[in-house]
Scaffold this motif. Structure first.
Motif, short mmCIF file in Angstrom:
data_model
loop_
_atom_site.label_atom_id
_atom_site.label_comp_id
_atom_site.label_asym_id
_atom_site.label_seq_id
_atom_site.Cartn_x
_atom_site.Cartn_y
_atom_site.Cartn_z
N THR A 94 0.83 -1.19 0.00
CA THR A 94 0.00 0.00 0.00
C THR A 94 0.87 1.25 0.00
O THR A 94 1.85 1.34 0.74
N ALA A 95 0.52 2.23 -0.82
CA ALA A 95 1.27 3.48 -0.86
C ALA A 95 1.35 4.09 0.54
O ALA A 95 0.41 4.00 1.33
N SER A 96 2.48 4.72 0.84
CA SER A 96 2.75 5.15 2.21
C SER A 96 1.73 6.16 2.73
O SER A 96 1.37 6.12 3.91
N LEU A 97 1.24 7.07 1.88
CA LEU A 97 0.25 8.04 2.34
C LEU A 97 -1.03 7.35 2.81
O LEU A 97 -1.61 7.73 3.84
N MET A 98 -1.47 6.35 2.06
CA MET A 98 -2.68 5.63 2.47
C MET A 98 -2.43 4.85 3.76
O MET A 98 -3.28 4.81 4.65
N GLN A 99 -1.26 4.25 3.87
CA GLN A 99 -0.94 3.52 5.10
C GLN A 99 -0.95 4.45 6.30
O GLN A 99 -1.51 4.12 7.35
N GLN A 100 -0.33 5.61 6.15
CA GLN A 100 -0.34 6.58 7.24
C GLN A 100 -1.75 7.03 7.58
O GLN A 100 -2.10 7.20 8.75
N PHE A 101 -2.57 7.18 6.55
CA PHE A 101 -3.94 7.62 6.77
C PHE A 101 -4.75 6.60 7.56
O PHE A 101 -5.44 6.95 8.53
N ILE A 102 -4.71 5.33 7.14
CA ILE A 102 -5.55 4.35 7.83
C ILE A 102 -5.08 4.14 9.27
O ILE A 102 -5.89 3.84 10.15
N GLU A 103 -3.78 4.29 9.51
CA GLU A 103 -3.28 4.19 10.89
C GLU A 103 -3.77 5.36 11.73
O GLU A 103 -4.33 5.19 12.81
N ARG A 104 -3.55 6.56 11.22
CA ARG A 104 -3.86 7.76 11.99
C ARG A 104 -5.36 7.95 12.17
O ARG A 104 -5.85 8.24 13.26
N ALA A 105 -6.13 7.80 11.07
CA ALA A 105 -7.59 7.96 11.18
C ALA A 105 -8.19 6.86 12.04
O ALA A 105 -9.06 7.11 12.87
N GLY A 106 -7.70 5.63 11.83
CA GLY A 106 -8.30 4.50 12.54
C GLY A 106 -8.05 4.54 14.03
O GLY A 106 -8.98 4.47 14.83
N VAL A 107 -6.78 4.67 14.41
CA VAL A 107 -6.44 4.62 15.83
C VAL A 107 -6.77 5.94 16.52
O VAL A 107 -7.19 5.97 17.67
N GLY A 108 -6.60 7.04 15.79
CA GLY A 108 -6.81 8.34 16.42
C GLY A 108 -8.25 8.80 16.49
O GLY A 108 -8.59 9.65 17.34
N TYR A 109 -9.13 8.25 15.63
CA TYR A 109 -10.51 8.77 15.57
C TYR A 109 -11.57 7.67 15.45
O TYR A 109 -12.56 7.68 16.19
N LEU A 110 -11.40 6.75 14.52
CA LEU A 110 -12.50 5.86 14.14
C LEU A 110 -12.73 4.72 15.13
O LEU A 110 -13.83 4.16 15.16
N ARG A 111 -11.76 4.38 15.93
CA ARG A 111 -11.90 3.19 16.78
C ARG A 111 -12.83 3.41 17.96
O ARG A 111 -13.33 2.45 18.54
N PHE A 112 -13.08 4.67 18.33
CA PHE A 112 -13.83 4.92 19.56
C PHE A 112 -15.30 4.52 19.43
O PHE A 112 -15.82 3.77 20.27
N ALA A 113 -15.98 5.01 18.42
CA ALA A 113 -17.42 4.72 18.27
C ALA A 113 -17.75 4.08 16.93
O ALA A 113 -18.91 3.89 16.61
N ARG A 114 -16.72 3.76 16.13
CA ARG A 114 -16.91 3.20 14.80
C ARG A 114 -17.96 4.01 14.02
O ARG A 114 -19.00 3.48 13.60
N PRO A 115 -17.71 5.30 13.76
CA PRO A 115 -18.73 6.16 13.13
C PRO A 115 -18.98 5.85 11.66
O PRO A 115 -19.91 6.40 11.07
N LEU A 116 -18.17 4.98 11.05
CA LEU A 116 -18.42 4.60 9.65
C LEU A 116 -19.29 3.35 9.54
O LEU A 116 -19.51 2.84 8.44
N THR A 117 -19.81 2.89 10.66
CA THR A 117 -20.70 1.73 10.65
C THR A 117 -21.86 1.95 9.68
O THR A 117 -22.51 3.00 9.69
N ASN A 118 -22.11 0.96 8.82
CA ASN A 118 -23.21 0.93 7.86
C ASN A 118 -23.04 1.91 6.71
O ASN A 118 -23.98 2.09 5.92
N LYS A 119 -21.85 2.54 6.57
CA LYS A 119 -21.55 3.22 5.32
C LYS A 119 -21.30 2.13 4.26
O LYS A 119 -20.85 1.03 4.59
N VAL A 120 -21.57 2.44 3.01
CA VAL A 120 -21.29 1.49 1.94
C VAL A 120 -19.82 1.65 1.55
O VAL A 120 -19.37 2.74 1.22
N GLY A 121 -19.06 0.56 1.64
CA GLY A 121 -17.62 0.64 1.44
C GLY A 121 -17.15 0.01 0.15
O GLY A 121 -17.76 -0.95 -0.36
N GLY A 122 -16.05 0.54 -0.40
CA GLY A 122 -15.45 -0.02 -1.60
C GLY A 122 -13.96 0.25 -1.63
O GLY A 122 -13.46 1.13 -0.94
N VAL A 123 -13.24 -0.52 -2.44
CA VAL A 123 -11.79 -0.41 -2.56
C VAL A 123 -11.40 -0.42 -4.03
O VAL A 123 -11.91 -1.25 -4.81
#
Length: 213
Positions: A94-123
């Motif tokens: 994975t490109a380094s910017l994306m890796q940094q993003f998923i680490e920082r957003a995930g651990v720093g913000y998204l893990r607390f209440a999982r606010p992306l629950t039931n969003k439609v996801g794609g890759v």
């Protein structure tokens, strides 16, 4: 959520206007034809800091203290109907910017209440020849970690391209992106119709999986 359905695409490429951006430009047109707006976040144009050595993230009970663009990006994702992680393959991963993003957003913000629950996801993954599905699998796991809804769309949306401008020449890859866009759109409209008819969103799990039982 506003009247117009919105999907936020996180472009993890370090190159402005590269093949990943070209694929997302195609996806934006396809979404628009179906009444959905694609809001692209180009990480290369944002100011955010990678996770540092503080070591507090797994124990702290409030969001990250670093002051940069990350909170605004997370707010855009929370306000959207769907999320796409789009990245090139760099160094067989994975490109380094994306890796940094998923680490920082995930651990720093998204893990607390999982606010992306039931969003439609794609890759969407773009690369010259190798490791597309490995990167796709990693980001797919992150989509599931954040409790998003995955829509099966046949082959994974991986696009083969090396030099700039080659991405849309991969007919099979573009077809996979097209089907991903269409399936995400179908699910977004279905969820909105469910909300209109019932007055309720889909159920949200009441506990965080990090809590020991």
């Amino acid at each position: 959520m506003g009247a117009e359905p919105t999907v936020v695409a996180i472009n993890g490429s370090e190159r402005i206007g590269g093949n990943t951006a070209e694929v997302l430009g195609y996806a934006a047109g396809r979404f628009a034809a179906r009444g959905v707006r694609l809001d692209v976040v180009e990480l290369a144009r944002t100011d955010f800091t990678a996770c540092g050595p503080c070591g507090e993230c797994n124990t702290r009970t409030e969001t990250c203290r670093q002051a940069d663009d990350m909170p605004g990006i997370v707010r855009r994702m929370i306000a959207a109907d769907g999320i796409i992680y789009a990245t090139p393959v760099h160094g067989f991963g994975t490109a380094s910017l994306m890796q940094q993003f998923i680490e920082r957003a995930g651990v720093g913000y998204l893990r607390f209440a999982r606010p992306l629950t039931n969003k439609v996801g794609g890759v969407v993954v773009v690369g010259r020849r190798y490791s597309h599905v490995d990167v796709h699998a990693q980001l797919l796991h992150n989509v599931m970690l954040n409790r998003m809804l995955l829509v099966g769309s046949g082959f994974p949306a991986v696009v083969h391209a090396g030099d700039r401008g080659e991405a849309l020449a991969d007919r099979e890859g573009v077809d996979a992106v097209t089907r991903l866009v269409d399936r995400m759109t179908d699910m977004i409209h279905l969820l909105r119709e469910h909300r209109r008819m019932t007055g309720h969103d889909l159920p949200v799990p009441g506990s965080n999986e990090r809590v020991l039982r």
